[in-house]
Design an enzyme around this catalytic site. Structure first.
Site: not given
Ligand code: HEM
Ligand SMILES: *[C@@H]1O[C@H](CO)[C@@H](O)[C@H](O)[C@H]1NC(C)=O
Ligand SMILES: *[C@@H]1O[C@H](CO)[C@@H](O)[C@H](O)[C@H]1NC(C)=O
Ligand SMILES: *[C@@H]1O[C@H](CO)[C@@H](O)[C@H](O)[C@H]1NC(C)=O
Ligand SMILES: *[C@@H]1O[C@H](CO)[C@@H](O)[C@H](O)[C@H]1NC(C)=O
Ligand SMILES: *[C@@H]1O[C@H](CO)[C@@H](O)[C@H](O)[C@H]1NC(C)=O
Length: 328
Positions: A63, A67, A73, A251
């Site tokens: 994450r 973020h 960028g 998964d």
């Protein structure tokens, strides 16, 4: 006189094309091959150590890369400390985590090759390793990003998707950074691991001040479990797994869950259940739930695209010594 003009024109042209070469220089797989040959081994080892301590950190590291890349960028702006930084933007405050692990990776990398490897590249490699160590697919990470000089709190508040938005708003934020609808669905599959706080989904559980009805798309057992976990009197800081079927395993069960009303966030479940999904995301969800290889292939492609969002290269930015502060 004429000669000088020609010469000036020529050297300007050379300078211009050299500049273009630098400005458009691509990230490469072998960027640190001679300058930091052990980089990938070091990052893998450090991520592995962190995961032994807490499995969830894999999710938190993925994450962080996301973020980072969506705001100015992939240039590690999310790592910069300071009250006016991205860390204190709404989508990140009390939410983004893993900063200490990034510090540990950076320290280990610096002691092997000082001043060479950017924090932005460390985030990209750590995200890939987190996917692999959670049982997901692997890919080759292109490298050569440099670190930015500013954090952009407004950019983070405006550019990062919220779990309360409809598909069209979320998609617009992906399109704004060069990603598309396939990327929206494939990358949402990262919610196959990790957790979310009650505050981000309890609007689906209760009729808060008459604002909305409890969410009828949620599977009934999950609904009552979560009502117990997240009483409205609570501070909203307790967490539930984003994929309650296989919490720490990368998964395609996230997508199978959506078919059964077991998405945690509104932004998860609407990919399958909303009217808007019919003409946009639903068919992707169905295919990914059916075909784990297709999900893995598309996820890898989308992660590489995300990692290529507006990198700083050449002599732009810097190689931070400490990921939390720009070099003095
Ligand atoms: C599509 C729009 C997205 C929305 C609205 C969204 C929203 C959220 C929210 C609200 C949380 C919980 C935060 C908290 O509890 O404080 C979360 C967690 C997470 N998100 Fe997303 N997300 C999106 C896309 C993505 C993408 C593209 C990735 C990565 C490729 C990603 C990876 C994760 C991971 C791994 C977690 C768990 C983190 C942890 O346990 O520390 N998300 N997301
Ligand atoms: C911050 O992000 C916004 C986009 O929300 C952009 O318009 C602005 O130029 C950025 N500011 C800086 C200092 O990078
Ligand atoms: C979606 O985007 C529109 C236009 O940008 C905005 O007015 C609206 O408030 C957004 N909706 C949500 C739920 O954020
Ligand atoms: C999104 O972009 C990828 C290329 O990266 C392409 O294969 C895919 O078809 C695109 N998806 C949509 C919905 O346009
Ligand atoms: C939600 O609350 C409002 C006012 O408190 C009430 O009028 C409405 O009927 C409630 N809806 C449901 C589905 O309970
Ligand atoms: C949630 O926990 C954080 C600390 O981790 C705290 O700062 C915040 O105030 C808490 N939220 C609420 C609503 O109490």
């Amino acid at each position: 006189m004429k000669m000088t003009n020609y010469f000036t024109g020529y050297s300007w042209l050379v300078t211009l094309s050299m500049f273009c070469l630098i400005a458009s220089s691509q990230l490469t797989t072998d960027f640190y091959l001679s300058t930091c040959p052990n980089l990938l081994r070091i990052v893998r080892r450090e991520v592995q150590n962190a995961i032994k301590f807490e499995m969830r950190i894999a999710a938190s590291l993925i994450r962080l890369h996301f973020h980072d890349c969506f705001v100015n960028g992939c240039e590690a702006s999310i790592l910069l400390d300071g009250n006016d930084g991205e860390k204190f933007a709404f989508p990140n405050v009390n939410s983004a985590r893993g900063f200490e692990v990034v510090d540990n990776i950076k320290t280990a990398v610096e002691s092997a090759c000082s001043g060479i490897v950017s924090c932005a590249d460390i985030l990209a490699v750590a995200a890939r390793d987190s996917v692999v160590l959670s049982g997901g697919p692997s890919w080759t990470v292109v490298l050569g990003r440099r670190d930015g000089l500013v954090a952009n709190q407004t950019g983070a508040n405006n550019g990062l998707p919220s779990p309360f938005e409809p598909i069209s708003n979320i998609t617009a934020k992906f399109v704004a950074v060069g990603l598309n609808l396939t990327d929206v669905v494939a990358l949402s599959g990262a919610h196959t691991i990790g957790q979310a706080r009650c505050a981000l989904f309890s609007n689906r559980l209760f009729n808060f001040s008459g604002k909305g009805v409890p969410d009828s798309t949620m599977e009934t057992n999950m609904f009552s479990d979560l009502q117990k976990l997240c009483p409205p009197t609570d501070d909203g800081n307790k967490t539930a797994p984003l994929d309650r079927n296989s919490i720490d395993l990368f998964d395609n069960h996230y997508f199978k869950n959506l078919l059964n009303g077991k998405g945690l966030l509104s932004s998860d479940q609407i990919l399958f259940s909303s009217d808007e999904a019919l003409s946009t995301t639903k068919s992707f969800v169905q295919r990914y739930s059916d075909d784990s290889k297709l999900f893995f292939d598309d996820f890898v492609n989308s992660m590489i695209k995300m990692g290529n969002i507006s990198p700083l290269t050449g002599s732009s930015g810097q190689i931070r010594k400490n990921c939390r502060v720009i070099n003095s």
